[in-house]
Motif scaffolding. Structure first.
Motif, PDB file in Angstrom:
ATOM      1  N   GLY A 102       0.817  -1.212   0.000  1.00  0.00           N
ATOM      2  CA  GLY A 102       0.000   0.000   0.000  1.00  0.00           C
ATOM      3  C   GLY A 102       0.850   1.261   0.000  1.00  0.00           C
ATOM      4  N   GLN A 103       1.948   1.255   0.760  1.00  0.00           N
ATOM      5  CA  GLN A 103       2.841   2.419   0.773  1.00  0.00           C
ATOM      6  C   GLN A 103       3.453   2.655  -0.609  1.00  0.00           C
ATOM      7  OE1 GLN A 103       5.397   1.102   4.075  1.00  0.00           O
ATOM      8  NE2 GLN A 103       4.844   2.989   5.153  1.00  0.00           N
ATOM      9  N   LEU A 104       3.900   1.590  -1.245  1.00  0.00           N
ATOM     10  CA  LEU A 104       4.532   1.710  -2.559  1.00  0.00           C
ATOM     11  C   LEU A 104       3.528   2.200  -3.601  1.00  0.00           C
ATOM     12  CD1 LEU A 104       7.244   1.241  -3.962  1.00  0.00           C
ATOM     13  CD2 LEU A 104       6.475  -1.068  -4.525  1.00  0.00           C
ATOM     14  N   ALA A 105       2.332   1.665  -3.564  1.00  0.00           N
ATOM     15  CA  ALA A 105       1.299   2.107  -4.497  1.00  0.00           C
ATOM     16  C   ALA A 105       0.973   3.585  -4.286  1.00  0.00           C
ATOM     17  CB  ALA A 105       0.044   1.252  -4.331  1.00  0.00           C
ATOM     18  N   SER A 106       0.928   4.008  -3.035  1.00  0.00           N
ATOM     19  CA  SER A 106       0.638   5.407  -2.732  1.00  0.00           C
ATOM     20  C   SER A 106       1.718   6.335  -3.274  1.00  0.00           C
ATOM     21  CB  SER A 106       0.501   5.590  -1.212  1.00  0.00           C
ATOM     22  OG  SER A 106       0.286   6.939  -0.882  1.00  0.00           O
ATOM     23  N   ILE A 107       2.967   5.909  -3.200  1.00  0.00           N
ATOM     24  CA  ILE A 107       4.083   6.730  -3.665  1.00  0.00           C
ATOM     25  C   ILE A 107       3.965   7.021  -5.160  1.00  0.00           C
ATOM     26  CG2 ILE A 107       6.581   6.675  -4.136  1.00  0.00           C
ATOM     27  CD1 ILE A 107       6.914   5.370  -1.378  1.00  0.00           C
ATOM     28  N   VAL A 108       3.515   6.038  -5.940  1.00  0.00           N
ATOM     29  CA  VAL A 108       3.407   6.227  -7.389  1.00  0.00           C
ATOM     30  C   VAL A 108       2.005   6.661  -7.806  1.00  0.00           C
ATOM     31  CG1 VAL A 108       5.240   4.567  -7.811  1.00  0.00           C
ATOM     32  CG2 VAL A 108       2.864   3.799  -7.837  1.00  0.00           C
ATOM     33  N   GLY A 109       1.125   6.905  -6.816  1.00  0.00           N
ATOM     34  CA  GLY A 109      -0.209   7.400  -7.126  1.00  0.00           C
ATOM     35  C   GLY A 109      -1.157   6.350  -7.661  1.00  0.00           C
ATOM     36  N   ALA A 110      -0.933   5.093  -7.326  1.00  0.00           N
ATOM     37  CA  ALA A 110      -1.797   4.007  -7.802  1.00  0.00           C
ATOM     38  C   ALA A 110      -2.756   3.588  -6.692  1.00  0.00           C
ATOM     39  CB  ALA A 110      -0.961   2.813  -8.246  1.00  0.00           C
ATOM     40  N   PRO A 111      -3.994   3.231  -7.028  1.00  0.00           N
ATOM     41  CA  PRO A 111      -4.960   2.780  -6.003  1.00  0.00           C
ATOM     42  C   PRO A 111      -4.642   1.357  -5.545  1.00  0.00           C
ATOM     43  CG  PRO A 111      -5.967   2.702  -8.183  1.00  0.00           C
ATOM     44  CD  PRO A 111      -4.601   3.304  -8.368  1.00  0.00           C
ATOM     45  N   ALA A 112      -4.128   1.207  -4.350  1.00  0.00           N
ATOM     46  CA  ALA A 112      -3.701  -0.101  -3.853  1.00  0.00           C
ATOM     47  C   ALA A 112      -4.859  -1.092  -3.801  1.00  0.00           C
ATOM     48  CB  ALA A 112      -3.070   0.050  -2.467  1.00  0.00           C
ATOM     49  N   SER A 113      -6.043  -0.643  -3.387  1.00  0.00           N
ATOM     50  CA  SER A 113      -7.185  -1.552  -3.276  1.00  0.00           C
ATOM     51  C   SER A 113      -7.547  -2.138  -4.631  1.00  0.00           C
ATOM     52  CB  SER A 113      -8.383  -0.829  -2.660  1.00  0.00           C
ATOM     53  OG  SER A 113      -8.740   0.297  -3.454  1.00  0.00           O
ATOM     54  N   TYR A 114      -7.424  -1.329  -5.685  1.00  0.00           N
ATOM     55  CA  TYR A 114      -7.716  -1.822  -7.038  1.00  0.00           C
ATOM     56  C   TYR A 114      -6.654  -2.814  -7.494  1.00  0.00           C
ATOM     57  CZ  TYR A 114      -8.039  -1.837 -12.145  1.00  0.00           C
ATOM     58  OH  TYR A 114      -8.101  -2.219 -13.453  1.00  0.00           O
ATOM     59  N   LEU A 115      -5.382  -2.479  -7.261  1.00  0.00           N
ATOM     60  CA  LEU A 115      -4.303  -3.365  -7.696  1.00  0.00           C
ATOM     61  C   LEU A 115      -4.387  -4.729  -7.023  1.00  0.00           C
ATOM     62  CD1 LEU A 115      -1.205  -0.955  -7.770  1.00  0.00           C
ATOM     63  CD2 LEU A 115      -2.593  -1.743  -9.695  1.00  0.00           C
ATOM     64  N   ARG A 116      -4.827  -4.763  -5.765  1.00  0.00           N
ATOM     65  CA  ARG A 116      -4.911  -6.029  -5.037  1.00  0.00           C
ATOM     66  C   ARG A 116      -5.971  -6.964  -5.628  1.00  0.00           C
ATOM     67  NH1 ARG A 116      -4.446  -2.558  -0.200  1.00  0.00           N
ATOM     68  NH2 ARG A 116      -2.298  -2.710   0.577  1.00  0.00           N
ATOM     69  N   GLN A 117      -6.924  -6.406  -6.356  1.00  0.00           N
ATOM     70  CA  GLN A 117      -7.968  -7.225  -6.948  1.00  0.00           C
ATOM     71  C   GLN A 117      -7.543  -7.845  -8.276  1.00  0.00           C
ATOM     72  OE1 GLN A 117     -11.622  -4.941  -7.207  1.00  0.00           O
ATOM     73  NE2 GLN A 117     -11.307  -4.036  -5.188  1.00  0.00           N
ATOM     74  N   LEU A 118      -6.442  -7.357  -8.851  1.00  0.00           N
ATOM     75  CA  LEU A 118      -5.982  -7.846 -10.148  1.00  0.00           C
ATOM     76  C   LEU A 118      -5.115  -9.087  -9.991  1.00  0.00           C
ATOM     77  CD1 LEU A 118      -4.902  -4.447 -11.797  1.00  0.00           C
ATOM     78  CD2 LEU A 118      -7.078  -5.666 -12.085  1.00  0.00           C
ATOM     79  N   PRO A 119      -5.044  -9.937 -11.032  1.00  0.00           N
ATOM     80  CA  PRO A 119      -4.050 -11.014 -11.022  1.00  0.00           C
ATOM     81  C   PRO A 119      -2.654 -10.421 -10.894  1.00  0.00           C
ATOM     82  CG  PRO A 119      -5.645 -11.314 -12.793  1.00  0.00           C
ATOM     83  CD  PRO A 119      -5.891  -9.952 -12.232  1.00  0.00           C
ATOM     84  N   ALA A 120      -1.760 -11.142 -10.229  1.00  0.00           N
ATOM     85  CA  ALA A 120      -0.427 -10.610  -9.944  1.00  0.00           C
ATOM     86  C   ALA A 120       0.294 -10.093 -11.184  1.00  0.00           C
ATOM     87  CB  ALA A 120       0.413 -11.671  -9.234  1.00  0.00           C
ATOM     88  N   PRO A 121       0.284 -10.815 -12.333  1.00  0.00           N
ATOM     89  CA  PRO A 121       0.994 -10.286 -13.511  1.00  0.00           C
ATOM     90  C   PRO A 121       0.456  -8.934 -13.968  1.00  0.00           C
ATOM     91  CG  PRO A 121       0.533 -12.620 -13.786  1.00  0.00           C
ATOM     92  CD  PRO A 121      -0.235 -12.184 -12.570  1.00  0.00           C
ATOM     93  N   LEU A 122      -0.884  -8.785 -13.949  1.00  0.00           N
ATOM     94  CA  LEU A 122      -1.473  -7.524 -14.388  1.00  0.00           C
ATOM     95  C   LEU A 122      -1.199  -6.402 -13.377  1.00  0.00           C
ATOM     96  CD1 LEU A 122      -3.091  -6.129 -16.557  1.00  0.00           C
ATOM     97  CD2 LEU A 122      -5.202  -6.879 -15.417  1.00  0.00           C
ATOM     98  N   ALA A 123      -1.293  -6.731 -12.092  1.00  0.00           N
ATOM     99  CA  ALA A 123      -0.979  -5.732 -11.067  1.00  0.00           C
ATOM    100  C   ALA A 123       0.482  -5.314 -11.168  1.00  0.00           C
ATOM    101  CB  ALA A 123      -1.274  -6.288  -9.678  1.00  0.00           C
ATOM    102  N   GLY A 124       1.358  -6.301 -11.467  1.00  0.00           N
ATOM    103  CA  GLY A 124       2.785  -5.998 -11.604  1.00  0.00           C
ATOM    104  C   GLY A 124       3.070  -5.056 -12.747  1.00  0.00           C
ATOM    105  N   ILE A 125       2.377  -5.257 -13.876  1.00  0.00           N
ATOM    106  CA  ILE A 125       2.569  -4.370 -15.029  1.00  0.00           C
ATOM    107  C   ILE A 125       2.180  -2.938 -14.673  1.00  0.00           C
ATOM    108  CG2 ILE A 125       1.711  -3.835 -17.346  1.00  0.00           C
ATOM    109  CD1 ILE A 125       1.446  -6.861 -17.796  1.00  0.00           C
ATOM    110  N   ASN A 126       1.054  -2.772 -14.000  1.00  0.00           N
ATOM    111  CA  ASN A 126       0.593  -1.438 -13.615  1.00  0.00           C
ATOM    112  C   ASN A 126       1.545  -0.777 -12.616  1.00  0.00           C
ATOM    113  OD1 ASN A 126      -2.425  -0.663 -14.553  1.00  0.00           O
ATOM    114  ND2 ASN A 126      -2.241  -2.888 -14.394  1.00  0.00           N
ATOM    115  N   LEU A 127       1.992  -1.561 -11.635  1.00  0.00           N
ATOM    116  CA  LEU A 127       2.888  -0.999 -10.628  1.00  0.00           C
ATOM    117  C   LEU A 127       4.240  -0.661 -11.245  1.00  0.00           C
ATOM    118  CD1 LEU A 127       3.198  -0.216  -7.678  1.00  0.00           C
ATOM    119  CD2 LEU A 127       3.903  -2.562  -7.179  1.00  0.00           C
ATOM    120  N   GLN A 128       4.727  -1.522 -12.131  1.00  0.00           N
ATOM    121  CA  GLN A 128       6.018  -1.253 -12.773  1.00  0.00           C
ATOM    122  C   GLN A 128       5.950  -0.004 -13.639  1.00  0.00           C
ATOM    123  OE1 GLN A 128       9.200  -3.411 -12.692  1.00  0.00           O
ATOM    124  NE2 GLN A 128       9.521  -1.207 -12.904  1.00  0.00           N
ATOM    125  N   TYR A 129       4.842   0.182 -14.309  1.00  0.00           N
ATOM    126  CA  TYR A 129       4.666   1.394 -15.121  1.00  0.00           C
ATOM    127  C   TYR A 129       4.735   2.633 -14.235  1.00  0.00           C
ATOM    128  CZ  TYR A 129       2.555   4.909 -18.141  1.00  0.00           C
ATOM    129  OH  TYR A 129       2.322   6.055 -18.855  1.00  0.00           O
TER     130      TYR A 129
END
Length: 399
Positions: A102-129
């Motif tokens: 959640g801290q890492l997602a907040s730093i890059v401005g990504a909604p952590a609750s949304y990312l947690r609902q995605l499959p790991a590969p898709l969440a990883g792509i969004n977080l890496q971007y």
């Protein structure tokens, strides 16, 4: 473990405990909230056990500053539901905890609750971007080795970490093991059927007030073998108080470091604090100089309270009882209305005192007790806290 500096002898307890009047003062639910929400693996039966856990965790941890753009996100091949991070100069990937993610997602401005609902590969792509395209920024990581390496925190580079074990050690210096070897201990329990507070209750998972999770610690102790008398109740019996304090910290940035000291009349089975008076609190944000402030402000403040005489508190209560401010119904209504209470509130405050004391309020202490009793009836927290604050302000002005 830190050296115990204060080992006060344990005072003998009156058989069965002491009769107390919990209708007076304020109710504080902070400890009850902690007690209610802690699973068994977050409950400890002594300060020694708590210290060993958080100290060992700290010794297995390391902190470093890295660039967000240099962090690589990987989806575990053997577990499509789990993400790993590869940090610069690391030999193996780290698994972020729920909190660190959640801290890492907040730093890059990504909604952590949304990312947690995605499959790991898709969440990883969004977080890496987000990490790659985020403007170059330094972060401080906090990694712990416990069979596998976990990333427990991602904070700003100037985050002033106060380790959880440092707070526990500060408490140990005045409270020993927290089990009765000094005057400070896990509290007893109030028997509602008799109004008697018994300080000697077996410390168990159900009764302990020593807690630690992967993101915080919380401790509550009382000096309940040494009651303090501050005046008399309407029936002539002593109005008894005990000293207490609780403190908290999060070495991963989930909350501030803080300490609260107060006087109370009892602790019930659900760990609500009853009859609280003279509540004082200090908090320290984990900013750049937090460690220095902890060493020079918070820890000494705790020691001062532990070793201080209650005479100032007792004198304040006596002064409030002796300071008569109203002798007629007109005086009472006028006194309250000038302090911002409505006509309806003034009537209820006077009625509360009349019901409890058998007479209308006359002294500052009477009015404070009536206000705090009315505050308990408030269903909205903001309204209750506002009324309790006005009661405290009125008492603080005595003398």
């Amino acid at each position: 473990m830190g050296v115990v500096e204060v080992l006060d002898p344990v005072a003998p307890t009156r058989a069965g405990g002491w009769k107390v009047d919990v209708s007076r003062g304020e109710r504080n639910g902070r400890v009850s909230s902690e007690w209610f929400n802690r699973p068994d693996d977050e409950r400890y039966l002594s300060l020694d056990d708590l210290w060993a856990n958080v100290k060992g965790r700290s010794e297995r941890s390391r902190s470093r500053v890295v660039q967000t753009a240099d962090i690589r996100v990987e989806a575990a091949r053997d577990n499509p539901e789990r993400l790993h991070l590869m940090l610069p100069k690391a030999h193996e990937p780290v698994a972020p905890t729920h909190w660190a993610f959640g801290q890492l997602a907040s730093i890059v401005g990504a909604p952590a609750s949304y990312l947690r609902q995605l499959p790991a590969p898709l969440a990883g792509i969004n977080l890496q971007y987000g990490l790659t395209n985020h403007r170059a920024e330094q972060v401080k990581t906090f990694e712990t080795e416990d069979g596998r390496t976990e990333l427990r925190a991602v904070t700003g580079p100037d985050y002033g970490r106060i380790h959880d074990f440092e707070l526990v050690e500060a408490v140990q210096r005045i409270a020993g093991n927290g089990t009765g070897d000094t005057r400070w201990k896990v509290p007893g329990v109030l028997d509602w059927s008799t109004g008697v507070y018994n300080p000697d209750v077996e410390i168990s998972r159900d009764t302990t007030t020593l807690y630690a999770s992967d993101r915080d610690v919380f401790l509550f102790l009382v000096d309940d073998h040494n009651p303090i008398e501050a005046g008399r109740l309407p029936d002539g019996s002593p109005d008894l108080y005990f000293r207490g304090f609780y403190c908290w910290n999060s070495e991963v940035g989930a909350k501030t470091l803080g300490m609260a000291s107060f006087y109370l009349r009892a602790v019930c089975q659900n760990r609500n604090l009853w009859g609280v008076e003279d509540f004082q609190e200090i908090t320290i944000r984990h900013s750049k100089y937090a460690a220095s402030r902890f060493a020079h402000e918070a820890a000494p403040a705790l020691t001062r309270f532990a070793n201080s005489s209650p005479q100032g508190f007792v004198n304040g209560i006596k002064a409030a009882r002796q300071q008569i401010v109203a002798r007629t119904d007109e005086d009472r209504d006028d006194f309250l209305r000038k302090r911002g209470f409505s006509k309806a509130e003034s009537g209820k405050i006077i009625e509360k005192v009349l019901m409890e004391e058998g007479r209308p309020p006359e002294s500052i202490f009477d009015f404070v007790q009536g206000i705090t009793r009315l505050a308990r009836d408030k269903t909205q927290q903001d309204a209750r806290l506002d009324m309790e604050g006005r009661a405290k302000k009125l008492l603080d002005r005595v003398g």
